[in-house]
Write an enzyme that holds these catalytic residues in place. Sequence first.
Site, PDB file in Angstrom:
ATOM      1  N   LYS A 174      85.466 -11.881 -18.433  1.00  0.00           N
ATOM      2  CA  LYS A 174      86.891 -11.557 -18.458  1.00  0.00           C
ATOM      3  C   LYS A 174      87.128 -10.322 -17.599  1.00  0.00           C
ATOM      4  CE  LYS A 174      89.782  -8.964 -20.498  1.00  0.00           C
ATOM      5  NZ  LYS A 174      90.740  -8.755 -19.398  1.00  0.00           N
ATOM      6  N   GLU A 249      79.767   0.803 -20.919  1.00  0.00           N
ATOM      7  CA  GLU A 249      79.850   1.729 -19.779  1.00  0.00           C
ATOM      8  C   GLU A 249      81.261   2.280 -19.787  1.00  0.00           C
ATOM      9  OE1 GLU A 249      77.563   2.559 -17.517  1.00  0.00           O
ATOM     10  OE2 GLU A 249      76.039   1.269 -18.392  1.00  0.00           O
ATOM     11  N   CYS A 283      84.713   6.027 -12.140  1.00  0.00           N
ATOM     12  CA  CYS A 283      84.231   6.544 -13.427  1.00  0.00           C
ATOM     13  C   CYS A 283      83.350   7.766 -13.252  1.00  0.00           C
ATOM     14  CB  CYS A 283      83.473   5.456 -14.170  1.00  0.00           C
ATOM     15  SG  CYS A 283      82.169   4.721 -13.179  1.00  0.00           S
ATOM     16  N   GLU A 384      89.915  12.045 -19.328  1.00  0.00           N
ATOM     17  CA  GLU A 384      89.774  11.388 -18.032  1.00  0.00           C
ATOM     18  C   GLU A 384      91.167  10.994 -17.537  1.00  0.00           C
ATOM     19  OE1 GLU A 384      88.237   7.395 -18.122  1.00  0.00           O
ATOM     20  OE2 GLU A 384      86.816   7.852 -16.535  1.00  0.00           O
TER      21      GLU A 384
HETATM   22  P1  NAD Z   1      90.337  -0.599 -19.987  1.00  0.00           P
HETATM   23  O1  NAD Z   1      89.456  -0.124 -21.077  1.00  0.00           O
HETATM   24  O2  NAD Z   1      91.791  -0.466 -20.143  1.00  0.00           O
HETATM   25  O3  NAD Z   1      90.083  -2.132 -19.673  1.00  0.00           O
HETATM   26  C1  NAD Z   1      88.795  -2.625 -19.323  1.00  0.00           C
HETATM   27  C2  NAD Z   1      88.736  -4.100 -19.655  1.00  0.00           C
HETATM   28  O4  NAD Z   1      88.817  -4.255 -21.075  1.00  0.00           O
HETATM   29  C3  NAD Z   1      89.875  -4.921 -19.080  1.00  0.00           C
HETATM   30  O5  NAD Z   1      89.379  -6.174 -18.677  1.00  0.00           O
HETATM   31  C4  NAD Z   1      90.816  -5.069 -20.274  1.00  0.00           C
HETATM   32  O6  NAD Z   1      91.668  -6.184 -20.197  1.00  0.00           O
HETATM   33  C5  NAD Z   1      89.814  -5.210 -21.400  1.00  0.00           C
HETATM   34  N1  NAD Z   1      90.326  -4.914 -22.736  1.00  0.00           N
HETATM   35  C6  NAD Z   1      91.362  -4.123 -23.090  1.00  0.00           C
HETATM   36  N2  NAD Z   1      91.498  -4.097 -24.438  1.00  0.00           N
HETATM   37  C7  NAD Z   1      90.521  -4.873 -24.946  1.00  0.00           C
HETATM   38  C8  NAD Z   1      90.121  -5.235 -26.263  1.00  0.00           C
HETATM   39  N3  NAD Z   1      90.767  -4.783 -27.329  1.00  0.00           N
HETATM   40  N4  NAD Z   1      89.071  -6.044 -26.411  1.00  0.00           N
HETATM   41  C9  NAD Z   1      88.377  -6.488 -25.345  1.00  0.00           C
HETATM   42  N5  NAD Z   1      88.708  -6.198 -24.072  1.00  0.00           N
HETATM   43  C10 NAD Z   1      89.765  -5.391 -23.873  1.00  0.00           C
HETATM   44  O7  NAD Z   1      89.815   0.148 -18.676  1.00  0.00           O
HETATM   45  P2  NAD Z   1      90.444   0.062 -17.222  1.00  0.00           P
HETATM   46  O8  NAD Z   1      91.693   0.871 -17.230  1.00  0.00           O
HETATM   47  O9  NAD Z   1      90.485  -1.347 -16.758  1.00  0.00           O
HETATM   48  O10 NAD Z   1      89.305   0.786 -16.377  1.00  0.00           O
HETATM   49  C11 NAD Z   1      89.230   2.149 -16.244  1.00  0.00           C
HETATM   50  C12 NAD Z   1      88.182   2.713 -17.152  1.00  0.00           C
HETATM   51  O11 NAD Z   1      86.921   2.120 -16.870  1.00  0.00           O
HETATM   52  C13 NAD Z   1      87.971   4.187 -16.960  1.00  0.00           C
HETATM   53  O12 NAD Z   1      87.884   4.830 -18.193  1.00  0.00           O
HETATM   54  C14 NAD Z   1      86.648   4.262 -16.213  1.00  0.00           C
HETATM   55  O13 NAD Z   1      85.968   5.480 -16.373  1.00  0.00           O
HETATM   56  C15 NAD Z   1      85.920   3.118 -16.787  1.00  0.00           C
HETATM   57  N6  NAD Z   1      84.827   2.701 -15.899  1.00  0.00           N
HETATM   58  C16 NAD Z   1      83.540   3.017 -16.245  1.00  0.00           C
HETATM   59  C17 NAD Z   1      82.480   2.677 -15.402  1.00  0.00           C
HETATM   60  C18 NAD Z   1      81.045   3.027 -15.738  1.00  0.00           C
HETATM   61  O14 NAD Z   1      80.132   2.571 -15.052  1.00  0.00           O
HETATM   62  N7  NAD Z   1      80.787   3.802 -16.771  1.00  0.00           N
HETATM   63  C19 NAD Z   1      82.750   2.007 -14.209  1.00  0.00           C
HETATM   64  C20 NAD Z   1      84.063   1.694 -13.891  1.00  0.00           C
HETATM   65  C21 NAD Z   1      85.091   2.048 -14.751  1.00  0.00           C
END
Ligand code: NAD
Length: 489
Positions: A174, A249, A283, A384
């Site tokens: 997803k 992550e 990130c 963040e």
């Molecule tokens: P997000 O947490 O809003 O969403 C990530 C994914 O989770 C999306 O596909 C979203 O639709 C899904 N999601 C949302 N609610 C959910 C739920 N209740 N159950 C299951 N899935 C759900 O994050 P974002 O805004 O898409 O991405 C940015 C974040 O990702 C930042 O915090 C960034 O630091 C992090 N990130 C971390 C890494 C790493 O390697 N540690 C890499 C890239 C991004």
Amino acid sequence: MPELFIGGTWTAAADGGLREIRCPADGTLVATVDEAGPGDASAAIAAAREAFDSGPWPATPAAERGALLLRVAALIERDQDALARAESLDTGKRLVESEYDMADIANCFRYFGNLVASGGTDRIVDTGDPGVDSRIVHEPVGVCALITPWNYPLLQTAWKVAPALGAGNTFVLKPSELTPHTAVFLMRLLTEAGLPDGVANLVLGTGPAVGAPLTEDPRVDMVSFTGGLVTGRRIMAAAAPTVKKIALELGGKNPNIVFADAEYESAVDYALTAVFLHSGQVCSAGARLLVQDELHDRFVEDVVAGARAIPLGGPFDESARTGPLISAAHREKVEAYVAAGIAEGAVLRCGGARPEDRALDSGFYYLPTVLDECTPGMSVVRDESFGPVLTVERFRDEDEAVALANDTVYGLSGGVWSQDVGRAHRVASRLRAGTVWINDFQPYVPQAEWGGMKQSGFGRELGPAGLAEYQEAKHVWRNLSPRPLRWFE
Ligand code: NAD
């Protein structure tokens, strides 16, 4: 063609759901895609379950699984221009950055392909008893839910898909609902490479409608998630009742520590790319600049001059060096953090506003921003913001630098700049972060593990541990000459 991929068939959402994908650089419509609901998620889980329990993939020899990953790497290279274009349209990031991503993605598939094909980590256990054959074998975990964010859509997906397939799992992917296109593309390439039906499944949709069911369903064995901290906490809770294996992550609030003896020109240059690359939507961004007192004024002056000079623009504007934020809502969040920082006493040195260039009005642009004289308690330092916002704090000595750097709930990455090798390594060893760069910032390679400490998550991607994440170690014990124990006689 419909965009959900379930059991080897391209299909529309059962309830007819659709979503418009718009380019964040100018708001133009990229495409309208199918948007799944819980019923589609359930169908995709059923397909992945069936393929795991009765299909050929988990029992396919490792060498063949590795060979398939190598074919995928070659297909990604073949289609890299179209993939990069699709990624840039969805994310608004510069085309050249998407092109780098595609090269890294091909390398990721190649790395795991070679690792898997070169033989596993199964081993004979020396029990000290010649009458026993004892060995550890590695098996796939089962059905994996792979949930990914929008900032590096296909890269984050590749870090999961390649090891998950290499280990013999089946999966439901997803991607972020904002950036679905390269995931759709990847499904076609996996099919072309010869992956059996049902092994790879794709559902596009929101977190609540599609992500949450994947994390709760008892037919799913593992959830691998990359995204924000708040979502990560929810996923941990959702996965608890069925005790799924999870890998998280999450975010980072990463320190970039500059000592007075740093190689000056490089330290200034990297301080800029560390945080302003992809408008800070990284990130591992070096969003907290920690500068030694005696260097502070000159260093910040030069960083501010550099930040002011960064040209903004869309993916295909060759003069641009960074692009827009992903959405209007995300830009508002970044603006709120900057306003809060200023209200709490930070000094705005540059940025802090949308660009004046009217040509950028239709995109979600925000100027590279430097906030000086920050303190650890400020929300813009703690949280963040995931935008082009650099906070600057001062430190006196090594101990204070380490204390400030570690004063965060996160622990993803950090940088140290010093020409004193001993000091650089001392500080690196004291930083509570999964990756530390000395006299550098941001590089990663598929051979090296990536992941967080503290609330940046747990589990590792990439490297041998990135494959082990998708495996179960099983101990098989064979008694070579069984005799009755007669314990109860
Ligand atoms: P997000 O947490 O809003 O969403 C990530 C994914 O989770 C999306 O596909 C979203 O639709 C899904 N999601 C949302 N609610 C959910 C739920 N209740 N159950 C299951 N899935 C759900 O994050 P974002 O805004 O898409 O991405 C940015 C974040 O990702 C930042 O915090 C960034 O630091 C992090 N990130 C971390 C890494 C790493 O390697 N540690 C890499 C890239 C991004």
